[in-house]
Design a protein around this motif. Structure first.
Motif, PDB file in Angstrom:
ATOM      1  N   THR A  98       0.825  -1.209   0.000  1.00  0.00           N
ATOM      2  CA  THR A  98       0.000   0.000   0.000  1.00  0.00           C
ATOM      3  C   THR A  98       0.855   1.254   0.000  1.00  0.00           C
ATOM      4  OG1 THR A  98      -0.187  -0.332   2.395  1.00  0.00           O
ATOM      5  CG2 THR A  98      -2.081  -0.968   1.044  1.00  0.00           C
ATOM      6  N   VAL A  99       1.880   1.278   0.834  1.00  0.00           N
ATOM      7  CA  VAL A  99       2.762   2.445   0.903  1.00  0.00           C
ATOM      8  C   VAL A  99       4.138   1.979   1.343  1.00  0.00           C
ATOM      9  CG1 VAL A  99       2.220   3.008   3.315  1.00  0.00           C
ATOM     10  CG2 VAL A  99       2.931   4.832   1.763  1.00  0.00           C
ATOM     11  N   LEU A 100       5.175   2.712   0.909  1.00  0.00           N
ATOM     12  CA  LEU A 100       6.556   2.388   1.251  1.00  0.00           C
ATOM     13  C   LEU A 100       7.173   3.533   2.042  1.00  0.00           C
ATOM     14  CD1 LEU A 100       7.792   0.810  -2.115  1.00  0.00           C
ATOM     15  CD2 LEU A 100       7.097  -0.371  -0.027  1.00  0.00           C
ATOM     16  N   PRO A 101       8.249   3.288   2.763  1.00  0.00           N
ATOM     17  CA  PRO A 101       8.878   4.374   3.521  1.00  0.00           C
ATOM     18  C   PRO A 101       9.310   5.509   2.603  1.00  0.00           C
ATOM     19  CG  PRO A 101      10.302   2.431   3.428  1.00  0.00           C
ATOM     20  CD  PRO A 101       8.965   2.015   2.921  1.00  0.00           C
ATOM     21  N   MET A 102       9.190   6.741   3.133  1.00  0.00           N
ATOM     22  CA  MET A 102       9.542   7.951   2.381  1.00  0.00           C
ATOM     23  C   MET A 102       8.680   8.115   1.132  1.00  0.00           C
ATOM     24  SD  MET A 102      11.938   8.958   4.373  1.00  0.00           S
ATOM     25  CE  MET A 102      12.603  10.336   3.445  1.00  0.00           C
ATOM     26  N   ALA A 103       7.540   7.395   1.087  1.00  0.00           N
ATOM     27  CA  ALA A 103       6.641   7.437  -0.077  1.00  0.00           C
ATOM     28  C   ALA A 103       7.370   7.082  -1.365  1.00  0.00           C
ATOM     29  CB  ALA A 103       5.975   8.809  -0.201  1.00  0.00           C
ATOM     30  N   TRP A 104       8.368   6.191  -1.269  1.00  0.00           N
ATOM     31  CA  TRP A 104       9.062   5.748  -2.477  1.00  0.00           C
ATOM     32  C   TRP A 104       8.087   5.054  -3.412  1.00  0.00           C
ATOM     33  CZ3 TRP A 104      13.217   3.311   1.083  1.00  0.00           C
ATOM     34  CH2 TRP A 104      14.202   4.266   1.374  1.00  0.00           C
ATOM     35  N   PRO A 105       8.177   5.289  -4.721  1.00  0.00           N
ATOM     36  CA  PRO A 105       7.334   4.564  -5.671  1.00  0.00           C
ATOM     37  C   PRO A 105       7.624   3.064  -5.689  1.00  0.00           C
ATOM     38  CG  PRO A 105       8.167   6.576  -6.656  1.00  0.00           C
ATOM     39  CD  PRO A 105       8.905   6.403  -5.365  1.00  0.00           C
ATOM     40  N   ALA A 106       8.893   2.696  -5.480  1.00  0.00           N
ATOM     41  CA  ALA A 106       9.262   1.282  -5.450  1.00  0.00           C
ATOM     42  C   ALA A 106      10.606   1.143  -4.752  1.00  0.00           C
ATOM     43  CB  ALA A 106       9.331   0.690  -6.851  1.00  0.00           C
ATOM     44  N   LEU A 107      10.945  -0.103  -4.415  1.00  0.00           N
ATOM     45  CA  LEU A 107      12.188  -0.379  -3.710  1.00  0.00           C
ATOM     46  C   LEU A 107      12.708  -1.741  -4.143  1.00  0.00           C
ATOM     47  CD1 LEU A 107      14.253   0.143  -1.370  1.00  0.00           C
ATOM     48  CD2 LEU A 107      12.591  -0.955   0.156  1.00  0.00           C
ATOM     49  N   ARG A 108      14.001  -1.788  -4.489  1.00  0.00           N
ATOM     50  CA  ARG A 108      14.677  -3.073  -4.749  1.00  0.00           C
ATOM     51  C   ARG A 108      15.518  -3.376  -3.516  1.00  0.00           C
ATOM     52  NH1 ARG A 108      17.387  -5.600  -9.362  1.00  0.00           N
ATOM     53  NH2 ARG A 108      17.525  -7.810  -8.749  1.00  0.00           N
ATOM     54  N   ARG A 109      15.147  -4.415  -2.808  1.00  0.00           N
ATOM     55  CA  ARG A 109      15.858  -4.758  -1.583  1.00  0.00           C
ATOM     56  C   ARG A 109      17.235  -5.349  -1.887  1.00  0.00           C
ATOM     57  NH1 ARG A 109      11.009  -7.517   2.018  1.00  0.00           N
ATOM     58  NH2 ARG A 109      10.485  -5.661   3.236  1.00  0.00           N
ATOM     59  N   ASP A 110      18.036  -5.460  -0.813  1.00  0.00           N
ATOM     60  CA  ASP A 110      19.377  -6.016  -0.959  1.00  0.00           C
ATOM     61  C   ASP A 110      19.347  -7.427  -1.533  1.00  0.00           C
ATOM     62  OD1 ASP A 110      20.618  -3.751   0.048  1.00  0.00           O
ATOM     63  OD2 ASP A 110      20.538  -4.460   2.118  1.00  0.00           O
ATOM     64  N   ASN A 111      18.314  -8.191  -1.204  1.00  0.00           N
ATOM     65  CA  ASN A 111      18.225  -9.570  -1.697  1.00  0.00           C
ATOM     66  C   ASN A 111      17.596  -9.676  -3.081  1.00  0.00           C
ATOM     67  OD1 ASN A 111      15.540  -9.071  -1.220  1.00  0.00           O
ATOM     68  ND2 ASN A 111      15.267 -10.664   0.339  1.00  0.00           N
ATOM     69  N   GLY A 112      17.306  -8.529  -3.702  1.00  0.00           N
ATOM     70  CA  GLY A 112      16.781  -8.525  -5.068  1.00  0.00           C
ATOM     71  C   GLY A 112      15.279  -8.455  -5.177  1.00  0.00           C
ATOM     72  N   THR A 113      14.553  -8.671  -4.088  1.00  0.00           N
ATOM     73  CA  THR A 113      13.090  -8.596  -4.158  1.00  0.00           C
ATOM     74  C   THR A 113      12.644  -7.170  -4.446  1.00  0.00           C
ATOM     75  OG1 THR A 113      12.903  -8.235  -1.773  1.00  0.00           O
ATOM     76  CG2 THR A 113      12.806 -10.508  -2.559  1.00  0.00           C
ATOM     77  N   VAL A 114      11.483  -7.048  -5.057  1.00  0.00           N
ATOM     78  CA  VAL A 114      10.940  -5.746  -5.443  1.00  0.00           C
ATOM     79  C   VAL A 114       9.665  -5.468  -4.666  1.00  0.00           C
ATOM     80  CG1 VAL A 114       9.811  -4.473  -7.319  1.00  0.00           C
ATOM     81  CG2 VAL A 114      11.955  -5.694  -7.750  1.00  0.00           C
ATOM     82  N   LEU A 115       9.567  -4.262  -4.091  1.00  0.00           N
ATOM     83  CA  LEU A 115       8.345  -3.766  -3.476  1.00  0.00           C
ATOM     84  C   LEU A 115       7.841  -2.600  -4.313  1.00  0.00           C
ATOM     85  CD1 LEU A 115       9.246  -3.707   0.343  1.00  0.00           C
ATOM     86  CD2 LEU A 115       7.900  -5.409  -0.881  1.00  0.00           C
ATOM     87  N   LEU A 116       6.585  -2.665  -4.725  1.00  0.00           N
ATOM     88  CA  LEU A 116       5.959  -1.622  -5.541  1.00  0.00           C
ATOM     89  C   LEU A 116       4.917  -0.897  -4.704  1.00  0.00           C
ATOM     90  CD1 LEU A 116       5.478  -0.314  -8.377  1.00  0.00           C
ATOM     91  CD2 LEU A 116       3.770  -2.118  -8.768  1.00  0.00           C
ATOM     92  N   GLY A 117       5.065   0.417  -4.522  1.00  0.00           N
ATOM     93  CA  GLY A 117       4.132   1.196  -3.715  1.00  0.00           C
ATOM     94  C   GLY A 117       2.917   1.624  -4.515  1.00  0.00           C
ATOM     95  N   LEU A 118       1.742   1.471  -3.913  1.00  0.00           N
ATOM     96  CA  LEU A 118       0.492   1.783  -4.611  1.00  0.00           C
ATOM     97  C   LEU A 118      -0.042   3.170  -4.268  1.00  0.00           C
ATOM     98  CD1 LEU A 118      -1.825   0.836  -6.439  1.00  0.00           C
ATOM     99  CD2 LEU A 118      -2.846  -0.304  -4.459  1.00  0.00           C
ATOM    100  N   GLN A 119       0.122   3.602  -3.030  1.00  0.00           N
ATOM    101  CA  GLN A 119      -0.463   4.872  -2.586  1.00  0.00           C
ATOM    102  C   GLN A 119       0.524   6.019  -2.778  1.00  0.00           C
ATOM    103  OE1 GLN A 119      -1.969   4.425   1.417  1.00  0.00           O
ATOM    104  NE2 GLN A 119      -3.243   2.677   0.897  1.00  0.00           N
ATOM    105  N   ASN A 120       0.750   6.382  -4.036  1.00  0.00           N
ATOM    106  CA  ASN A 120       1.663   7.469  -4.375  1.00  0.00           C
ATOM    107  C   ASN A 120       0.996   8.421  -5.343  1.00  0.00           C
ATOM    108  OD1 ASN A 120       4.252   6.842  -3.053  1.00  0.00           O
ATOM    109  ND2 ASN A 120       4.181   4.980  -4.281  1.00  0.00           N
ATOM    110  N   ASP A 121       1.425   9.683  -5.306  1.00  0.00           N
ATOM    111  CA  ASP A 121       1.017  10.607  -6.351  1.00  0.00           C
ATOM    112  C   ASP A 121       1.642  10.138  -7.657  1.00  0.00           C
ATOM    113  OD1 ASP A 121      -0.374  12.205  -4.577  1.00  0.00           O
ATOM    114  OD2 ASP A 121       1.354  13.492  -4.166  1.00  0.00           O
ATOM    115  N   THR A 122       0.852  10.115  -8.710  1.00  0.00           N
ATOM    116  CA  THR A 122       1.367   9.680 -10.002  1.00  0.00           C
ATOM    117  C   THR A 122       1.359  10.853 -10.967  1.00  0.00           C
ATOM    118  OG1 THR A 122      -0.865   8.924 -10.553  1.00  0.00           O
ATOM    119  CG2 THR A 122       0.667   7.275  -9.726  1.00  0.00           C
ATOM    120  N   PRO A 123       2.331  10.894 -11.900  1.00  0.00           N
ATOM    121  CA  PRO A 123       2.458  12.072 -12.767  1.00  0.00           C
ATOM    122  C   PRO A 123       1.403  12.183 -13.841  1.00  0.00           C
ATOM    123  CG  PRO A 123       4.123  10.436 -13.311  1.00  0.00           C
ATOM    124  CD  PRO A 123       3.432   9.949 -12.080  1.00  0.00           C
TER     125      PRO A 123
END
Length: 322
Positions: A98-123
């Protein structure tokens, strides 16, 4: 004192002829050579065109109603996503959050997994295209790095192109945001403080199991049920009005249908519940209401005067979220 007008100058940048204007940053000079920033020139035209592209950005995806709920209503939840072409090498999993820290749109973790944030302002107005662009960039980002917001190309893929249409969409709701971290128990300093603030602001929420996309939540004054429905809006409002006029729209004693949200092309009826009514207590009344609603949706008889008044009341209490 009136502001002085800037003298008019001729644009000195190269003009693009007989071709598409490239997409650049909103504050950068427009590639057309007008001398204006992109957002005030061709960027405005591109944003306007995309804004009008879709009203239901998640239509066609498995779990459209839950996508809307996680975008607008649910504080902390994750969903494992299945890509149409499978996971790239080095990417163990892709998770919608739903949301990621610092309102990041997405995050690639150290182990390679991807988190995609949904609750963000989109352009743009096409959330699906914006999220798809973010996801594609996250899949190739360096491990251990966040993905920043960028404007997606107008002809880029959408989520409907990247995700498996036969995949499941099963949200997991969380009490807090510990899913942000691989080792939340040992978080310290600013990271721990940020996590504590986010957890304190999260409203307790649960997804009902007996019906689709219905979310119970607890607030200090009263509890609520917010139920995302995919029925055509006019047909659904007629059906709810029939039930309301017949005294059959509630979920039991001291509960009432109070209105609805409109979000991403879908309607979200909302019920007030007494403070002591838990998600478990709401399960059976919601199933019973779903059965009554099916019957009301099947009717094509003209609304009676009492039903029209009930419908007017529901319409007047409708709030558009997006």
């Amino acid at each position: 004192m009136a502001k002085k007008r800037r003298p008019q100058t001729k644009a000195t940048g190269p003009r693009v002829a007989n071709g598409e204007i490239p997409v650049v940053g909103a504050r950068e000079p427009c590639p057309c050579g007008s001398g204006r920033r992109y957002k005030a020139c061709h960027g405005r035209e591109a944003a306007h065109a995309v804004t009008e592209l879709v009203q239901r950005p998640f239509e066609g995806l498995p779990g459209e109603c839950d996508w809307v709920a996680l975008r607008e209503l649910v504080p902390a939840a994750t969903v494992e996503l299945t890509l149409a072409e499978g996971l790239p090498e080095g990417v163990p999993s892709v998770t919608l959050a739903t949301v990621l820290p610092m309102a990041w749109p997405a995050l690639r973790r150290d182990n390679g997994t991807v988190l995609l944030g949904l609750q963000n302002d989109t352009p743009s107005g096409d959330i699906s295209r914006d999220l798809a662009d973010t996801l594609r960039r996250a899949l190739t980002a360096e491990p251990g790095t966040p993905v920043t917001a960028e404007r997606a190309p107008g002809d880029g893929p959408r989520l409907q192109d990247l995700l498996d249409p036969k995949g499941t969409f099963s949200p997991t709701l969380h009490e807090g945001f510990e899913f942000w971290l691989e080792d939340a128990a040992n978080a310290t300093g600013e990271v721990a403080a940020s996590l504590e603030r986010a957890n304190a602001a999260a409203i307790p929420t649960a997804r009902l199991t007996g019906v689709e996309a219905a979310y119970w939540c607890e607030t200090p004054e009263k509890n609520h049920l917010r139920w995302v429905m995919s029925h055509p809006e006019e047909k659904l409002l007629d059906a709810l009005a029939r039930l309301h006029a017949a005294g059959a729209s509630s979920l039991g004693e001291d509960t009432r249908l109070v209105g609805s949200f409109r979000a991403h092309g879908l309607t979200v009826p909302v019920w007030d519940l007494p403070r002591g009514m838990s998600a478990e207590d709401t399960e059976k009344p919601a199933v019973d209401l779903a059965e009554r609603l099916v019957e009301a949706l099947a009717s094509d008889a003209p609304l009676t005067p009492e039903q029209r008044r009930a419908r007017g009341g529901l319409t007047n209490r409708q709030v558009t979220l997006s």
